[in-house]
Design an enzyme around this catalytic site. Structure first.
Site, mmCIF file in Angstrom:
data_model
loop_
_atom_site.group_PDB
_atom_site.id
_atom_site.type_symbol
_atom_site.label_atom_id
_atom_site.label_comp_id
_atom_site.label_asym_id
_atom_site.label_seq_id
_atom_site.Cartn_x
_atom_site.Cartn_y
_atom_site.Cartn_z
ATOM 1 C CE LYS A 175 -4.347 1.165 -0.166
ATOM 2 N NZ LYS A 175 -5.198 0.687 -1.247
ATOM 3 C CB SER A 208 -8.156 0.814 -3.257
ATOM 4 O OG SER A 208 -7.844 0.864 -1.892
#
Length: 590
Positions: free
Chosen positions: A193, A391
């Protein structure tokens, strides 16, 4: 001072125009009704052999674009619709009065998945035996990828073919924040991430570098294959051009290597097209634009069974923090209301959710996921992924009966993060003191004017972990996989559509039309009507808000130029609330 007056007068003008919109709203809608009556007259084409569809590849591309009648008052960039372009190409193929397509390439801001959709439509058009001619003063990499399908590709004698491959760039602010006395408190789950890395690192982490390299190479491989097949040259030649820096060579090098057919000025290129249709060279080239051809699209299917296409495009956020001066699209909790209405509509037998989003608010994503799941209990719902569905964009997709992505879609990025500033150092530099009176231990939780205690940091990390666990659970349930399997391909990692297919995150690769077909198959429909759904409880208010937003965006772009996007980014960061399920960066391949 000059800039001040420019902004002042522009703002004053915007106010006057906005006021005019309210005063003449009824007039606008009346004109709309009148124009709709005359559409049949406008839509018909002269029956001759000179009509050519001119596809102007200039401006930004959205899934569905709304027309701003006041955009011409400012230097607003043109917004094109992927849906309209594909429809116009289809009509041009079928209409006997259209003899070919003229690709007028410029600065076309579109994702690679969208380029693939248009490119396939152009390839299908060529089966009609009609011609495609492309011209550009300069070819951007993405535009050339698209135009390489043309029969003839021309470029200005002093033009540049910008074919150099992909590169990802990021700025890192850790040192700047340290000098300013700011500390970014970061809570994340996901090794890959990378959204938080600019605030905690001085460079890309090895994991982030790994994932960027992976999807860049995968997409570049597809682009090279497209160009090589379109131009009848080897893939090695494409790599040679990019690696040799030939974009700075003379145009003759592009011709020599087979990328460009001839170097021509625009007038000569258009005369070439006139000769193709046996038109008078002294007269102006007769072209038809996309909007006119879209009006000729004949949807003759009428059925009581409807497949609804709902567009979810843009960043996911609460409507309370949505910027009002941006002309961009956003996904808010209003999409939940839209899905509820579709669930209750008995005529709608299946839903296709077209997702083009980098993610955003985990909370709003959860609300949309729930409604997708609710529809799934009674009806078929299929997700069609555009340029990016990652996401939060993947969060709202994972519960669907089937997920179809493009080969170059960027998806996955299953991970979450939270960022909170600690401005203690800045307060100390400015000699600002802060104090608090409270009733309980955590009454001042979230106070950024003091260092956080370890137990407060642990609370925030636990909450972030909880959101990630929820994300994993939603994906595992939707994809019929275990949490451990999802976690292994999650951790915030971005995949292309092809890579996602190999890992079970999507079911197949294909476009929006394929998603509609899949929805019909799953719903058992042989007779159905496709309906593009735009739901709004107050259409006049929504229209006016959109126009005013476009006007404000035009003013900002006119005054700030390229810095306007930076201002928008900073505003989004400031208004971000709660845990985020968002991609690490914005993607531009042009």
């Amino acid at each position: 001072m000059k800039q001040f007056f420019k902004m002042f007068f522009a703002s004053t003008l915007a106010f006057c125009v906005a006021a005019g919109i309210f005063v003449f709203a009824g007039f606008i809608f009346t004109i709309g009704l009148i124009s709709s009556v005359g559409q049949s007259m406008e839509a018909s084409l002269p029956k001759n052999n000179e009509n050519v569809l001119k596809l102007s590849l200039n401006g930004s591309l959205k899934e569905v674009a709304t027309n701003n009648p006041f955009g011409g008052l400012f230097n607003a960039s043109e917004v094109l619709s992927l849906k309209d372009i594909v429809t116009a190409i289809k009509v041009a193929k079928e209409n006997g009065n259209i003899k070919g397509i003229y690709l007028d390439a410029s600065h076309f801001a579109a994702g690679m998945a969208s380029v693939d959709v248009i490119r396939r439509a152009l390839q299908d058009f060529k089966e009609s035996g009609k011609f495609i001619t492309a011209y550009a003063d300069d070819y951007t990499q993405g535009c050339y990828n698209l135009c390489s399908v043309a029969d003839d590709v021309f470029m200005n004698p002093l033009g540049i073919l910008k074919l150099s491959g992909f590169a990802s760039h990021a700025d890192f602010y850790k040192g700047l924040f340290k000098k300013a006395g700011l500390e970014m408190m970061i809570f994340k789950v996901g090794t890959y991430k990378g959204a938080v890395e600019p605030f905690m690192n001085d460079r890309f982490s090895e994991e982030n570098r790994e994932q960027i390299t992976s999807y860049q190479q995968a997409i570049w491989k597809n682009v090279v294959r497209n160009i090589a097949s379109g131009r009848g040259i080897s893939e090695e030649t494409v790599h040679l051009y990019a690696d040799s820096g030939y974009m700075f060579a003379s145009g003759e090098k592009s011709v020599e290597l087979g990328f460009i057919d001839e170097l021509k000025y625009r007038e000569d290129a258009e005369n070439f097209i006139k000769e193709k249709v046996n038109a008078d060279l002294k007269r102006e080239l007769k072209t038809v634009d996309v909007k006119r051809l879209v009006k000729l699209d004949k949807n003759t299917v009428r059925s009581g069974n409807k497949i609804a296409i709902v567009y979810a495009e843009g960043e996911i956020m609460s409507s309370s923090v949505m910027p009002i001066y941006s002309s961009g699209n956003f996904i808010t909790e209003k999409l939940v209301d839209d899905l509820i209405k579709l669930k209750k509509d008995d005529a709608v037998k299946a839903v296709v959710l077209r997702v083009n989003s980098p993610g955003g608010s985990a909370y709003i994503s959860e609300q949309i996921w729930n409604q997708v799941n609710q529809i799934k209990k009674d009806k078929t719902i299929v997700v069609s992924m555009g340029n990016v569905a990652a996401s939060g964009g993947y969060y709202i997709s994972c519960a669907a009966d089937k997920i179809i992505s493009e080969a170059n879609t960027l998806t996955g990025s299953i991970g979450v993060f939270s960022i909170l500033p600690n401005i203690t150092g800045l307060y100390n530099k400015l000699d600002i003191k802060s104090d608090v009176v409270k009733t309980n231990k955590y009454s001042d939780f979230g106070d950024i004017t003091r260092p956080w205690r370890e137990d407060e940091k642990q609370l925030m990390q636990n909450y972030t972990n909880l959101m990630y666990d929820t994300f994993l659970t939603r994906c595992a349930e939707g994809r019929g996989m275990t949490i451990e399997q999802i976690d292994a391909i999650g951790q915030g990692r971005v995949w292309t559509g092809e890579q996602a297919l190999e890992r079970g995150l999507v079911d197949e690769t294909g476009d929006l039309n394929r998603a509609v077909e899949a929805a019909a198959e799953l719903a058992g429909l042989s007779d159905y009507e496709v309906k593009n759904v735009t739901l709004s409880t107050d259409p006049i208010t929504e229209f006016l808000k959109k126009q005013i937003g476009d006007i404000k965006s035009s003013i900002v772009e006119d005054c700030l130029g390229e810095d306007a996007e930076l201002l928008n980014t900073l505003r989004r960061i400031r208004q971000t609330e709660g845990v985020q399920a968002r991609l690490p960066y914005d993607f531009e391949f042009f």
